[in-house]
Design a protein around this motif. Structure first.
Motif, short mmCIF file in Angstrom:
data_model
loop_
_atom_site.label_atom_id
_atom_site.label_comp_id
_atom_site.label_asym_id
_atom_site.label_seq_id
_atom_site.Cartn_x
_atom_site.Cartn_y
_atom_site.Cartn_z
N THR A 1 26.95 1.03 16.79
CA THR A 1 24.93 0.74 16.03
C THR A 1 25.50 2.36 14.76
O THR A 1 25.14 3.31 15.17
CB THR A 1 24.41 1.11 17.21
N VAL A 2 25.41 1.61 13.69
CA VAL A 2 24.57 2.36 12.62
C VAL A 2 23.00 2.14 12.36
O VAL A 2 23.08 4.03 11.63
CB VAL A 2 25.67 2.44 11.94
N GLN A 3 22.08 1.64 11.89
CA GLN A 3 20.94 1.53 11.13
C GLN A 3 20.17 1.65 12.26
O GLN A 3 19.71 1.51 13.76
CB GLN A 3 21.06 -0.22 10.63
N ASN A 4 19.58 2.69 11.49
CA ASN A 4 18.02 2.91 11.64
C ASN A 4 17.19 2.25 11.84
O ASN A 4 17.57 1.45 10.31
CB ASN A 4 17.19 4.37 11.54
N VAL A 5 15.80 1.75 12.53
CA VAL A 5 15.01 0.90 12.01
C VAL A 5 14.01 1.37 10.79
O VAL A 5 13.79 0.42 9.69
CB VAL A 5 14.15 0.43 13.44
N GLY A 6 13.40 2.48 11.11
CA GLY A 6 12.56 2.77 10.33
C GLY A 6 10.78 2.21 10.41
O GLY A 6 10.82 1.20 11.04
N ALA A 7 10.14 3.23 10.13
CA ALA A 7 8.98 3.44 10.35
C ALA A 7 8.33 1.31 8.98
O ALA A 7 8.78 1.56 8.34
CB ALA A 7 7.77 3.98 10.12
N VAL A 8 7.32 1.38 9.76
CA VAL A 8 6.68 -0.23 8.83
C VAL A 8 5.77 0.02 7.83
O VAL A 8 5.05 0.71 8.10
CB VAL A 8 5.86 -1.10 9.17
N PRO A 9 6.52 0.00 5.92
CA PRO A 9 5.46 0.85 5.35
C PRO A 9 3.68 0.12 5.25
O PRO A 9 3.91 -1.46 5.41
CB PRO A 9 6.17 0.60 4.08
N PRO A 10 2.82 1.11 5.30
CA PRO A 10 1.65 0.78 5.12
C PRO A 10 1.31 -0.88 4.40
O PRO A 10 0.71 -2.13 5.04
CB PRO A 10 0.36 1.73 3.99
N GLU A 11 1.74 -0.84 2.85
CA GLU A 11 1.62 -2.07 1.97
C GLU A 11 2.35 -3.44 3.27
O GLU A 11 2.54 -5.22 2.36
CB GLU A 11 2.53 -2.64 1.25
N TYR A 12 2.95 -3.33 4.27
CA TYR A 12 4.21 -4.36 4.76
C TYR A 12 2.93 -4.70 5.63
O TYR A 12 3.42 -5.54 7.24
CB TYR A 12 5.45 -4.62 4.84
N GLN A 13 2.76 -3.81 6.56
CA GLN A 13 1.90 -3.60 8.12
C GLN A 13 1.16 -5.02 8.42
O GLN A 13 1.55 -5.38 9.22
CB GLN A 13 0.57 -2.65 8.11
N SER A 14 0.61 -5.53 6.99
CA SER A 14 -0.21 -6.99 7.27
C SER A 14 0.60 -7.58 7.90
O SER A 14 0.21 -8.92 8.57
CB SER A 14 -1.46 -7.36 6.28
N LEU A 15 1.30 -7.79 7.22
CA LEU A 15 2.40 -8.79 6.93
C LEU A 15 3.40 -8.85 8.26
O LEU A 15 3.37 -10.31 9.17
CB LEU A 15 3.55 -9.29 5.72
N TYR A 16 3.91 -7.81 8.38
CA TYR A 16 4.31 -7.26 9.71
C TYR A 16 4.14 -8.47 10.73
O TYR A 16 3.80 -8.74 11.48
CB TYR A 16 4.99 -5.72 9.94
N SER A 17 2.40 -7.17 11.11
CA SER A 17 1.61 -7.35 12.61
C SER A 17 1.70 -9.62 12.16
O SER A 17 1.43 -9.90 13.69
CB SER A 17 0.45 -6.78 12.01
N LYS A 18 1.20 -9.89 11.73
CA LYS A 18 1.04 -11.25 11.74
C LYS A 18 1.87 -12.04 11.57
O LYS A 18 2.44 -12.77 13.02
CB LYS A 18 0.60 -12.34 9.99
N LEU A 19 3.45 -11.90 11.37
CA LEU A 19 4.67 -13.07 11.66
C LEU A 19 4.62 -12.01 13.18
O LEU A 19 5.31 -12.98 14.37
CB LEU A 19 5.97 -11.95 10.98
N GLU A 20 5.21 -10.86 13.76
CA GLU A 20 4.78 -10.43 14.56
C GLU A 20 3.80 -11.23 16.12
O GLU A 20 4.79 -11.69 16.91
CB GLU A 20 4.31 -9.02 14.86
N ALA A 21 3.02 -11.89 16.03
CA ALA A 21 1.81 -12.35 16.51
C ALA A 21 2.41 -13.60 16.78
O ALA A 21 2.08 -14.08 17.26
CB ALA A 21 0.58 -12.32 15.90
#
Length: 462
Positions: free
Chosen positions: A54-74
């Motif tokens: 395993t080599v890749q870190n996940v990283g934080a969700v940037p503000p400009e994608y937080q809404s889309l991320y939350s919607k898809l997660e839900a």
């Protein structure tokens, strides 16, 4: 909603060409991932026994994608709960697979080079290291059509696929093959002018001849004779997106293929979960007697697009048809985003390359696995298998064009796979497959127990 694949295929074809004529990718991209290692000189992938790193870190969700991320997660969470409510706890031996992106047919004659074949076999072993039990392979019309560019050239392609399929079967893997038209806008081959010379009847005759060659010469477990009618119509100019026209074409294909007497090959047809009037398409395809299975491509997840798959699967099972997913990945898109502009399409597809999506990608592949169990899909394959091995850090690539990122993802993903690397998404998929390895045996045991129970009851009744 119009879901287009033109930018995907352009990126894949260009990326594969870049592997062998020199990658025209900024050096910064290579520094972000694995360095400009020549694929032909890359080390042998980590063995399945040792397990990739395993080599890749996940990283934080940037503000400009937080809404889309939350919607898809839900949306994913809601669908996951729905699957749980439909589950009876039984196991089903779904073949969890992966797409062999290094052998993409839209790259044209670059597919025929020794480097492409070597790369594809080594990438195949990297997928085997994840534990996949099947491979999804696309063979585009017109590659095996001898009238397109002559018998000698079509035989070169056929020999490539013969050797590659032999490698896949030698490893004990199932194979799903789709035959669809080449993308004329982005293939280096002169397919557009060829399509324009064909009548619709001649087109069907040539496709059928190629399907017979694939079935007889390659003998896949699953052969899809038509899929994504909207995409096929756009590529060829023929009315394949009209339901009655498409149904008649599929009927012709499977009726003629059955005459070959290849009992080991199952024939199917399908469409994407974005298909307009999807219930009518599912009903009409399911009513074709010779059709063995429906093949559903799953990409967008917003709105009711995942729920549609449940409806489609119920309709297919109601007609005793099998189910497969030859292509799938979580599309980072939401209802209301317009993608009519080709640049916008590329930018949306390029979102997949960002490492912060890994939790959602991991959840999506887990949902695919659960969907297979609940609705008894026989074969499921995530398309973008390169993301099992690499992602990019959003902060470092966000200013780069989407088309460039897609090309870089293919090149770097292949390199990462050959170096034995793995992402959190890849690890999640590996774990899912590993945990499900006992499913086939368990399902067979349950079937035997039920058969003995039924036999016992029949004897008592007699």
């Amino acid at each position: 909603m119009m879901f287009r694949k033109s930018e995907i295929c352009k990126a894949i074809g260009t990326a594969l060409l870049a592997l062998f004529i020199g990658p025209h990718i900024p050096s910064a991209l290579f520094k972000l991932t694995l360095g400009p290692t020549a694929l032909a000189a890359a080390p042998t992938p980590t063995s399945p026994q040792a397990g990739p790193r395993t080599v890749q870190n996940v990283g934080a969700v940037p503000p400009e994608y937080q809404s889309l991320y939350s919607k898809l997660e839900a949306r994913l969470s809601s669908f996951d709960k729905k699957l749980d409510s439909l589950s009876n706890g039984s196991r089903y031996p779904v073949v969890m697979s992966a797409g062999l992106v290094t052998a993409n047919p839209n790259s044209g004659d670059a597919l025929l080079t020794p480097e492409t074949y070597d790369l594809s076999v080594r990438y195949l072993d990297s997928l085997l290291g994840l534990g996949v039990r099947g491979i999804a392979l696309d063979i585009k019309f017109t590659l095996l059509d001898p009238i397109f560019r002559g018998t000698e050239k079509s035989n070169e392609y056929l020999n490539f696929y013969r050797k590659l399929v032999s490698e896949i079967k030698t490893r004990g893997l199932s194979i799903s093959i789709e035959v669809q038209p080449v993308f004329p806008d982005f293939s280096p081959l002169p397919v557009r002018s060829y399509y324009q010379k064909l009548t619709f009847e001649t087109y069907k005759t040539r496709v059928l001849a190629m399907l017979k060659t694939v079935a007889a010469e390659l003998k896949p477990d699953y052969l899809t004779v038509a899929n994504e009618p909207d995409t096929a119509a756009g590529n060829t100019g023929f009315p394949l997106d009209e339901l009655d026209v498409s149904v008649e074409e599929v009927k012709l294909f499977v009726f003629e293929l059955e005459k070959l007497g290849l009992g080991s090959v199952k024939y199917g047809a399908g469409f994407g979960n974005w298909q307009k009037d999807y219930q009518a398409w599912a009903q009409e395809y399911s009513n074709i007697p010779e059709l063995d299975f429906l093949n559903v491509h799953i990409y967008p997840a917003d709105g009711d697009l995942l729920d549609r798959v449940l409806t489609i699967s119920d309709m297919a099972k109601g007609k005793r048809k099998g189910l497969t997913v030859h292509e799938s990945w979580l599309w980072k898109w939401q209802v209301g985003e317009h993608i009519n502009d080709i640049v916008a399409q590329g930018d949306i597809y390029a979102r997949d390359t960002y490492s912060f999506w890994q939790p959602l990608d991991s959840k999506f592949v887990a949902i695919l696995f659960k969907l297979g169990q609940v609705k008894k899909f026989d074969f499921i394959s995530p398309f973008w298998s390169c993301y099992f091995f690499m992602y990019f850090d959003y902060a470092e690539v966000k200013s780069l064009p989407g088309k460039m990122l897609l090309r870089a993802a293919l090149v770097n993903g292949a390199t990462a796979a050959l170096e034995g690397r793995i992402t959190a998404t890849g690890e999640a998929y590996r774990r899912l497959i590993s945990e499900g390895r006992g499913d086939g045996l368990q399902a067979k045991l349950e079937e035997l127990r039920q058969a003995f129970k039924d036999l016992s009851q029949a004897r008592q009744a007699g």
